[in-house]
Motif scaffolding. Structure first.
Motif, short mmCIF file in Angstrom:
data_model
loop_
_atom_site.label_atom_id
_atom_site.label_comp_id
_atom_site.label_asym_id
_atom_site.label_seq_id
_atom_site.Cartn_x
_atom_site.Cartn_y
_atom_site.Cartn_z
N GLN A 66 0.82 -1.22 0.00
CA GLN A 66 0.00 0.00 0.00
C GLN A 66 0.85 1.26 0.00
O GLN A 66 0.39 2.33 -0.42
CB GLN A 66 -0.94 0.00 1.21
N LYS A 67 2.10 1.14 0.46
CA LYS A 67 3.00 2.30 0.48
C LYS A 67 3.64 2.54 -0.88
O LYS A 67 4.32 3.56 -1.06
CB LYS A 67 4.10 2.08 1.53
N ASN A 68 3.46 1.62 -1.82
CA ASN A 68 4.07 1.73 -3.14
C ASN A 68 2.98 1.89 -4.20
O ASN A 68 1.91 1.29 -4.11
CB ASN A 68 4.90 0.48 -3.47
N ASP A 69 3.27 2.69 -5.18
CA ASP A 69 2.34 2.88 -6.31
C ASP A 69 2.89 2.14 -7.53
O ASP A 69 4.10 2.04 -7.71
CB ASP A 69 2.18 4.37 -6.64
N GLY A 70 1.99 1.68 -8.36
CA GLY A 70 2.42 1.02 -9.59
C GLY A 70 2.17 -0.48 -9.57
O GLY A 70 1.56 -1.03 -8.64
N ASP A 71 2.69 -1.13 -10.60
CA ASP A 71 2.48 -2.57 -10.77
C ASP A 71 3.58 -3.40 -10.13
O ASP A 71 3.56 -4.63 -10.22
CB ASP A 71 2.40 -2.91 -12.26
N PHE B 115 6.54 -3.66 -6.64
CA PHE B 115 6.96 -3.16 -5.33
C PHE B 115 8.32 -3.76 -5.02
O PHE B 115 8.73 -4.75 -5.63
CB PHE B 115 5.94 -3.51 -4.24
#
Length: 415
Positions: free
Chosen positions: A46-51, A53
């Motif tokens: 949840q702390k990372n955006d995109g496809d 991590f």
């Protein structure tokens, strides 16, 4: 010499999630083989955006499945190991009541089947001994398990059921598809000649041999990484020393330049004071001359007006020649003009520029000492030489050319 209990051998950090520091709950394994609790990974993602991590440990990018963290691969091995250790601990401690896992009546278990890995109550134990499919299984009572003599039963792993065919166990392995299969899978989905499958225990023996053969290579690489870590720490220490030396150099150079500039500044201020004093005298002389001329002109005008207004004919005629001459002189342009250049002051910095050029600080370089660089390169070379000829993939180190250890020197302007 007493043998360590099963739970003592495998408990500890190997069963704990490095994020929450608790025993794994529904562990998920990443492609880099680091394992975390599912709920811990969900919070991390949840702390990372995109496809993708980053792995919380090694920072390698991990593609996020379409269904999120839930779609990541389950670490069945660790999940079963946690379950086995937990059960073993409960039996050895005898504090928690284990319920029968074979029936839904919630009765306390009294024994455990070695083959089924099931906890059985007295009723299910009796039935287990009578049913043809299970009457040959080995059952251990809790009292026997508490002694520790039969810890091997907790190490036993039962083959999981097939997700496609109910009642079938994954006893085979398709080498072509690289997946465990059951007998039904072999008869239908994997029946053509293109599929090469064998008993799963045979494939497991081959895989174990391959894994154990690769392990020493990994250990050799671990030694190299350990040496690399030590070298990097040495570099960090040397960097701190070099940076401190550079700071001291800068401070000393700045103080020297400040002293030089102050000295030249004092000289220039003295020059300004001298020039001001000289020009002030000239201006004061001009002021005094102007004041004298003003007073003379004023007195002449006043006398001329009084004479013309109050003087008699004889008196006017007597003074007319001198008065007319004096008044004519006053109407002429003044001989002396104001020198506006007297207000100008020029500061000549050429001497300061020459001094700064002469005393300009040279570049100072604080580098890794050559003996230390050779020592660190030697440490890494020794780590490389400890590998067998089959261990490849690590970089070669050479004293000359690009430095393996990195160049911690930095050019700074200093004296």
């Amino acid at each position: 010499m007493a043998t360590a209990a099963f739970s003592d051998e495998v408990s500890g950090d190997s069963l704990e999630c490095s994020i929450c520091c608790y025993t794994f709950k529904n562990p998920k394994v990443l492609p880099c083989l680091h394992t975390f609790c599912e709920h811990c990974l969900r919070e991390w993602v949840q702390k990372n955006d995109g496809d993708t991590f980053l792995c919380p440990i090694c920072r390698q990018p991990v593609p996020l499945p379409q269904d999120g963290v839930e779609g990541l691969k389950d670490n069945v091995f660790l999940a079963r190991l946690v379950k086995a250790v937990t059960e073993h601990h409960k039996i050895r401690q005898g504090k928690d009541v284990l319920l029968c896992t074979s029936c839904d009546e919630g009765k306390p278990a009294t024994s455990r089947c070695s083959e089924c890995a099931e906890f059985l109550c007295e009723s299910c134990e009796s039935a287990h001994r009578l049913v043809r499919a299970t009457k040959g299984h080995t059952l251990f009572t809790f009292e026997e398990l508490k002694t520790g003599k039969y810890d091997k039963v907790f190490r036993a792993r039962t083959a999981p059921p097939c997700s496609k065919h109910s009642g079938e166990i994954l006893k085979l392995y398709c080498r072509t598809c690289e997946t465990p299969i059951c007998n039904e899978c072999a008869l239908f989905e994997h029946r053509d000649s293109q599929h090469d499958f064998a008993r799963i225990e045979e494939v497991a023996a081959e895989k174990r041999e391959t894994i154990l053969a690769l392990t020493p290579q990994c250990q050799a690489r671990m030694q190299f990484f350990c040496e690399t870590e030590g070298v990097q720490k040495r570099l960090k220490e040397q960097l701190q020393l070099n940076a401190e030396g550079a700071r001291q150099n800068v401070q000393k150079t700045v103080q020297t330049l400040i002293a030089l500039v102050k000295e030249e500044g004092e000289r220039l201020l003295t020059c300004v004071d001298t020039e001001e004093k000289s020009r002030r005298k000239q201006i004061d002389a001009g002021i005094e001359a102007a004041q004298i001329s003003l007073a003379s002109a004023k007195s002449t005008c006043e006398f001329a007006e009084t004479l013309a207004r109050e003087g008699g004919d004889y008196e006017v005629v007597s003074f007319s020649q001198d008065m007319t001459s004096r008044l004519n002189d006053l109407t002429k342009p003044p001989a002396d003009t104001v020198d506006f250049e007297l207000a100008n002051i020029t500061v000549d910095y050429s001497v300061m520029e020459h001094k700064l050029t002469t005393n300009s600080p040279k570049s100072a370089q604080y580098s890794l000492p050559t003996p230390m660089e050779r020592e660190l390169c030697s440490l890494l070379k020794c780590a490389l030489q400890n590998r067998t000829s089959s261990r490849t993939g690590l970089p070669d180190l050479k004293p000359s050319g690009p430095r393996v250890s990195g160049n911690v020197s930095r050019k700074v302007h200093g004296k």
